[in-house]
Design an enzyme around this catalytic site. Structure first.
Site, short mmCIF file in Angstrom:
data_model
loop_
_atom_site.label_atom_id
_atom_site.label_comp_id
_atom_site.label_asym_id
_atom_site.label_seq_id
_atom_site.Cartn_x
_atom_site.Cartn_y
_atom_site.Cartn_z
N ASP A 193 0.83 -1.20 0.00
CA ASP A 193 0.00 0.00 0.00
C ASP A 193 0.86 1.25 0.00
O ASP A 193 2.04 1.19 0.35
CB ASP A 193 -0.83 0.04 1.30
CG ASP A 193 -2.18 -0.61 1.12
OD1 ASP A 193 -2.54 -0.89 -0.02
OD2 ASP A 193 -2.86 -0.82 2.14
N LYS A 215 -1.24 1.57 -7.41
CA LYS A 215 -1.18 1.85 -8.85
C LYS A 215 -2.04 0.89 -9.66
O LYS A 215 -2.04 0.93 -10.89
CB LYS A 215 0.28 1.73 -9.31
CG LYS A 215 1.13 2.81 -8.70
CD LYS A 215 2.37 3.06 -9.51
CE LYS A 215 3.19 4.17 -8.86
NZ LYS A 215 4.56 3.79 -8.61
#
Ligand SMILES: C[S@@+](CC[C@H](N)C(=O)[O-])C[C@H]1O[C@@H](n2cnc3c(N)ncnc32)[C@H](O)[C@@H]1O
Length: 412
Positions: A193, A215
């Site tokens: 994360d 992403k």
């Protein structure tokens, strides 16, 4: 001659300890941890050994050593402070073919006790040619290497399986747990994360696949679905997957959703708690979330939706009325509405407030304000997420600590 190192499995086997002093006090707990049936022979004992006798953990014959005491023992520890007695014990043991460790004379001792340490299922034992300090130093280095996983091989036979949900702590790489770090070092795939301690990823081997969950494309809820699928897909392909999260996985971290998804798909999951930013970030600037006489309770609130938003389930009225510390996460963008609601429901405008951005990281900065000024001060200071807002008189305690430190000429 070199010593021959063995691991004695003492479970249910008798060990005789002669002497009830400092050395016996150190040795007996390790013998008990190995399951030994400890028989102590000594006229006196230390309070620590006495406690073990009272708890029924060891048998104590309160008298001096007598010939014949070694009978039935698998191992003997001669720890008395008399070399004459230790020699007599060692001689009896030798004649009976029982291993004897002499505390007073390494050269005359049939067996030596290694400096030992335990990390999970691994036992480390070090003998350094009769130099106990050197042995202890080497043992410490090996134990440290196992604890921080720098010595653990990813290719060990006991490699974990499935998914480990690891709480990475607030950001400082030193604030992940020992277990979390060990599992990370064994990962084949790491799904990380934005707020996880990313510097730890640099230490991973080049062939470890790192997936940046921040992403993964598409919208927020689709992203969570995709993360769940990634975990299961890789685990089913035989990879050990570490899901590295910021703070604690179960504090506003959607960790339980990931556990449920894996469980429903038959993938074993281990959860390793982490140090939550809700407590550690205030603490990083000296703010205790509770303090005797100041705050008996603290409330950790997710502010990802503002007060008054129909999606909010937070009782802002109760928080306004309460005297507890408020720890607000994800509050930066909604601070105007939050401060207004708290003051409307009873908090005074001069209530102390602290805002800590990038807590425990090298860029950490903190702003001290009041409920009445905090929005203006945050704008002037350019505060950005991730930040934690602490509301309550505990902020004053940190001010007090910092003032005393400053007075003492130390950096607060
Ligand atoms: C989605 S929550 C995750 C909380 C996390 N599970 C925990 O236990 O710390 C993210 C929020 O945590 C807070 N946060 C996490 N790490 C932080 C840090 N190092 N400094 C300041 N706030 C932090 C911020 O309020 C951020 O918006």
């Amino acid at each position: 001659m070199q010593p021959y190192l063995v691991g004695l499995r003492l479970n249910g086997r008798r060990v005789l300890v002669v002497g009830g002093g400092r050395v016996a006090s150190r040795r007996v707990p390790a013998l008990l941890a190995a399951g030994a049936e400890v028989v102590l022979v000594a006229p006196e004992t230390t309070p620590a050994l006495d406690d073990l006798v009272s708890d029924g953990k060891i048998v104590w014959h309160r008298r001096p050593y007598e010939t014949g005491d070694c009978h039935g023992a698998w191992l003997v520890q001669a720890c008395s402070d008399s070399s004459k007695i230790n020699t007599a014990v060692a001689d009896e043991a030798e004649a009976a073919g029982i291993w004897c460790v002499r505390a007073d004379d390494a050269e005359a001792s049939a067996a030596w006790t290694p400096a030992s340490g335990q990390v999970g299922e691994i036992t480390v034992g070090v003998l350094a040619g009769g130099d106990p300090r050197r042995a202890a130093g080497i043992r410490d280095a090996v134990v440290d290497g196992l604890r921080d996983a720098t010595l653990e091989s990813r290719h060990s036979r006991h490699k974990p399986v499935g998914v480990a949900l690891v709480g990475g702590g607030p950001g400082d790489p030193g604030l992940i747990t020992v277990k979390g770090r060990q599992l990370l070092a064994q990962a084949d795939v790491v799904v990380t994360d934005r707020l996880a301690p990313r510097v730890l990823l640099d230490e991973l081997a080049a062939d470890v696949e790192i997936i940046d969950a921040a992403k993964i494309p598409y919208g927020r809820s689709v992203t969570q679905d995709r993360i769940n699928e990634y975990l299961v897909e890789h685990a089913r392909a035989g990879k050990f997957v570490v899901r590295l999260k910021g703070g604690d996985p179960f504090v506003f971290g959607r960790g339980a959703e990931e556990v449920l998804y894996c469980a429903r798909h038959g993938v074993p999951v281990t959860v390793v708690p982490g140090i939550t930013s809700a407590i550690s970030v205030p603490s990083a600037v000296g703010i205790p979330v509770t303090h005797r006489g100041v705050a008996q309770e603290f409330h950790v609130v997710s502010c990802h939706v503002a007060p008054g938003d129909p999606r909010s389930t937070v009782d802002w009225e109760a928080l306004g009325r309460s005297h507890g510390t408020l720890v607000l996460l994800m509050a930066v963008e909604r601070m105007a509405l939050i401060a207004e609601a708290l003051m409307r429901y009873g908090r005074a405008s001069d209530t102390p407030v602290a805002v800590i951005q990038d807590g425990t990281l090298p860029d950490q900065r903190a702003l001290m304000a009041t409920l009445g000024t905090v929005v203006e001060d945050m704008t002037a200071d350019g505060v950005r997420p991730p930040a934690i807002v602490v509301v309550g008189d505990v902020v004053q305690v940190a001010r007090e600590i910092n003032m005393i430190r400053a007075d003492m000429g130390r950096d607060p």
